[in-house]
Design a protein around this motif. Structure first.
Motif, short mmCIF file in Angstrom:
data_model
loop_
_atom_site.label_atom_id
_atom_site.label_comp_id
_atom_site.label_asym_id
_atom_site.label_seq_id
_atom_site.Cartn_x
_atom_site.Cartn_y
_atom_site.Cartn_z
N LYS A 106 0.82 -1.57 -0.32
CA LYS A 106 -0.08 -0.05 -0.07
C LYS A 106 1.18 1.11 0.33
O LYS A 106 0.83 2.56 -0.86
CB LYS A 106 -0.60 -0.37 0.71
CG LYS A 106 -1.93 -1.18 1.19
CD LYS A 106 -2.80 -1.42 -0.51
CE LYS A 106 -2.94 -2.59 -0.22
NZ LYS A 106 -4.46 -2.94 -1.25
N MET B 165 -0.59 -1.44 -9.91
CA MET B 165 -1.95 -0.93 -10.27
C MET B 165 -2.35 -1.56 -11.25
O MET B 165 -2.17 -2.65 -11.62
CB MET B 165 -2.26 0.58 -11.19
CG MET B 165 -1.22 2.00 -9.83
SD MET B 165 -1.76 3.46 -10.56
CE MET B 165 -0.77 4.17 -9.09
N THR C 226 -8.05 9.71 -8.63
CA THR C 226 -8.65 8.81 -8.29
C THR C 226 -7.63 7.45 -7.99
O THR C 226 -8.20 6.38 -6.94
CB THR C 226 -9.25 7.63 -9.77
OG1 THR C 226 -9.73 9.49 -10.27
CG2 THR C 226 -10.46 7.13 -9.17
N GLN C 227 -6.15 7.42 -8.63
CA GLN C 227 -5.49 6.20 -7.92
C GLN C 227 -4.99 6.61 -6.07
O GLN C 227 -4.99 5.81 -5.86
CB GLN C 227 -4.54 6.11 -8.43
CG GLN C 227 -4.66 5.26 -9.97
CD GLN C 227 -5.41 4.43 -9.81
OE1 GLN C 227 -5.19 2.81 -9.68
NE2 GLN C 227 -6.92 3.40 -10.77
N SER D 148 -6.34 7.92 -4.14
CA SER D 148 -8.05 8.32 -3.32
C SER D 148 -7.65 6.59 -3.34
O SER D 148 -7.76 6.23 -1.90
CB SER D 148 -8.80 8.86 -4.29
OG SER D 148 -8.67 9.84 -4.32
N VAL D 149 -7.83 6.15 -4.23
CA VAL D 149 -7.84 4.63 -4.15
C VAL D 149 -6.98 3.74 -2.96
O VAL D 149 -7.03 2.98 -1.76
CB VAL D 149 -7.66 3.75 -4.97
CG1 VAL D 149 -7.80 2.28 -4.85
CG2 VAL D 149 -9.02 4.36 -5.88
N SER E 258 -7.78 5.45 0.69
CA SER E 258 -8.94 4.43 1.38
C SER E 258 -7.69 3.26 0.95
O SER E 258 -8.42 2.32 2.10
CB SER E 258 -9.25 4.49 0.05
OG SER E 258 -10.64 3.65 0.38
N GLU E 259 -7.37 2.48 0.77
CA GLU E 259 -7.00 0.82 0.95
C GLU E 259 -5.68 1.15 2.26
O GLU E 259 -5.99 -0.03 2.83
CB GLU E 259 -6.28 0.17 -0.07
CG GLU E 259 -7.15 -0.03 -1.20
CD GLU E 259 -5.93 -0.65 -2.66
OE1 GLU E 259 -4.77 -0.23 -2.58
OE2 GLU E 259 -6.94 -0.76 -3.52
N THR F 82 -8.21 1.32 4.91
CA THR F 82 -9.15 0.27 5.54
C THR F 82 -8.32 -0.53 6.17
O THR F 82 -8.74 -1.46 6.97
CB THR F 82 -9.28 -0.62 4.02
OG1 THR F 82 -10.85 0.53 3.33
CG2 THR F 82 -10.66 -1.71 4.27
#
Length: 461
Positions: A99, A155, A356-357, A359-360, A363-364, A367
């Motif tokens: 990550k 990715m 977007t990447q 943010s992903v 987010s990961e 999480t």
């Protein structure tokens, strides 16, 4: 008499107080000899033999069970702790090995895309080919870095394909823009050179026209003294040969100034549609200039003036004239602005993909961290429960096993001391099914045998 023995099986233990039984037998034998005639047919009286049965879980089994329970809770706590550490380790590994690098790559891509996006205005602002070359080198380095990052980034494949596609579009757009900027800069350079030549010619023409005007004025002053006004047509001839050339020289100078102004306006015009009107004015002024030239008396200075005027007119009508140069420059600039608008759109879409990447990745990571935190909290509760359970088990073992065993041992010890002191009235607590109960049963047998001995002794007396 001989001692009697009985078999001992697994579920029952018979304990006989041997010494007391021997004493009882000896006392019975003596009593038989003393009253043989009275008790001829009677057998010696044998002290009763008591037996104690022990069923259920013994002390050793209880202690072993307690140890196993404590051991089980300890193993469970270790297992939970080990599992928690494993989950934390896996989460940390996922964050640090997957990550975090993905996040770093996404941020690097975002920084590279931002730098590439900022290149377009810098490319447009490049005023010469040297500056444009520096921008082209920056573009090349930025896209090389982008390619290097994309080739090593972790990715999804479809996302990488979209990023590469966007990068190719942006690179193609910037390449076209670079060519147009190069073309524009060439036109700008030509225009500036033409304006510099225009300034030089303007000065030369003004000087030449001034010399001609001075010569015409000088000749006019001389001719005026020689004019015989009494002669018919002399004044008209003087005007035609003297005044009209002077007026023509002044008109030529004025038209030259006007043409220079028109060419300057054309060079600085920002609207392509206005250039045609300025060109028409230039053509009209050119006709006036050429008409004035025909009225100037031919001389060395007039010939030189004519050559310079031709050079001046070429700047407005020859190949690479200021009107065509400026029009081409403005049209190229419009193309550059269109390419710039497209570059903004591509860059915007490109930046959104990168965002977007990012943010992903964020987010990961969040999480993973949240899952690790929840797992740690859950395992913490389990460890607290196991700790409380261990304490409860230890308290139970102490209160209901160890303490009771000690209490029973102390009670049995006291009972044995009392019996040893000769007090046979004491009660022996024989409840239970463990080893202490068996010992209490033995003591009870001892007590009963002692009572029987006492009774038999009392009977002899």
């Amino acid at each position: 008499m001989s001692d009697q023995t009985k078999p001992v099986d697994e579920d029952q233990v018979e304990i006989v107080a041997g010494d007391e039984l021997v004493e009882a037998e000896e006392a019975a034998t003596t009593d038989t000899e003393f009253s043989q005639t009275e008790h001829q047919d009677d057998t010696p009286t044998q002290a009763p033999v008591a037996s104690v049965s022990r069923r259920g879980m013994g002390i050793g089994a209880r202690l072993l069970f307690s140890v196993l329970v404590i051991f089980g809770t300890t193993v469970a706590a270790i297992a939970v702790g080990w599992y928690s550490m494993g989950v934390s380790s896996r989460t940390l590994s996922a964050i640090t090995d997957v990550k975090a690098p993905a996040m770093a790559d996404a941020l690097r891509l975002a920084e590279t895309v931002s730098r590439i996006t900022s290149i377009a205005p810098a490319m447009i602002a490049a005023k010469d080919n040297v500056a444009r070359g520096e921008v082209d080198e920056l573009v090349k380095n930025s896209f090389d870095q982008f390619t290097q990052i994309v080739n090593g980034v972790q990715m999804p494949k479809d996302v990488l394909e979209e990023l590469k596609k966007g990068a190719d579009q942006l690179q193609k757009n910037l390449s076209q823009m670079s060519k147009k900027v190069e073309q524009r800069n060439g036109l700008v350079t030509h225009r500036r050179e033409s304006m510099e030549a225009l300034g030089v010619l303007h000065k030369k023409i003004a000087d030449a026209a001034g010399v001609i005007a001075d010569e015409v004025a000088f000749n006019l002053s001389l001719g005026a003294e020689a004019v015989d006004v009494t002669q018919p047509g002399a004044v008209l001839e003087f005007v035609e040969t003297g005044v009209e050339p002077l007026s023509a020289a002044m008109n030529v100078k004025a038209e030259v100034n006007r043409i220079v102004g028109l060419l300057g306006n054309a060079a600085s015009e920002t609207a392509p549609e206005n250039l045609e009107g300025i060109r028409n004015l230039f053509i009209a002024s050119k006709s006036q200039l050429q008409a004035g030239q025909t009225m100037i008396t031919e001389s060395e200075h007039s010939l030189k003036l004519g050559e310079e005027i031709q050079q001046l007119l070429k700047l407005g009508e020859g190949e690479g004239n200021l009107f065509d140069t400026r029009l081409s420059e403005l049209l190229v600039q419009e193309v550059i602005e269109d390419l710039m608008a497209k570059a903004r759109e591509v860059s915007q879409a490109f930046s959104e993909q990168i965002a977007t990447q990012v943010s992903v990745a964020e987010s990961e990571m969040a999480t993973e961290a949240k899952n690790a935190e929840e797992t740690a909290a859950q395992n913490k509760k389990i460890l607290i429960f196991l700790a409380v359970a261990s304490i409860a088990v230890i308290a139970f073992i102490y209160l209901f096993i160890v303490r009771r065993l000690v209490s029973r041992l102390v009670s049995l010890s006291g009972t044995m001391v009392t019996l040893a002191d000769g007090n046979l009235d004491v009660e022996v607590d024989t409840h239970g099914s463990d080893e202490l109960a068996a010992m209490a049963g033995t003591v009870q047998v001892f007590k009963e045998n002692a009572l029987e001995v006492r009774r038999m002794a009392s009977a002899r007396e």
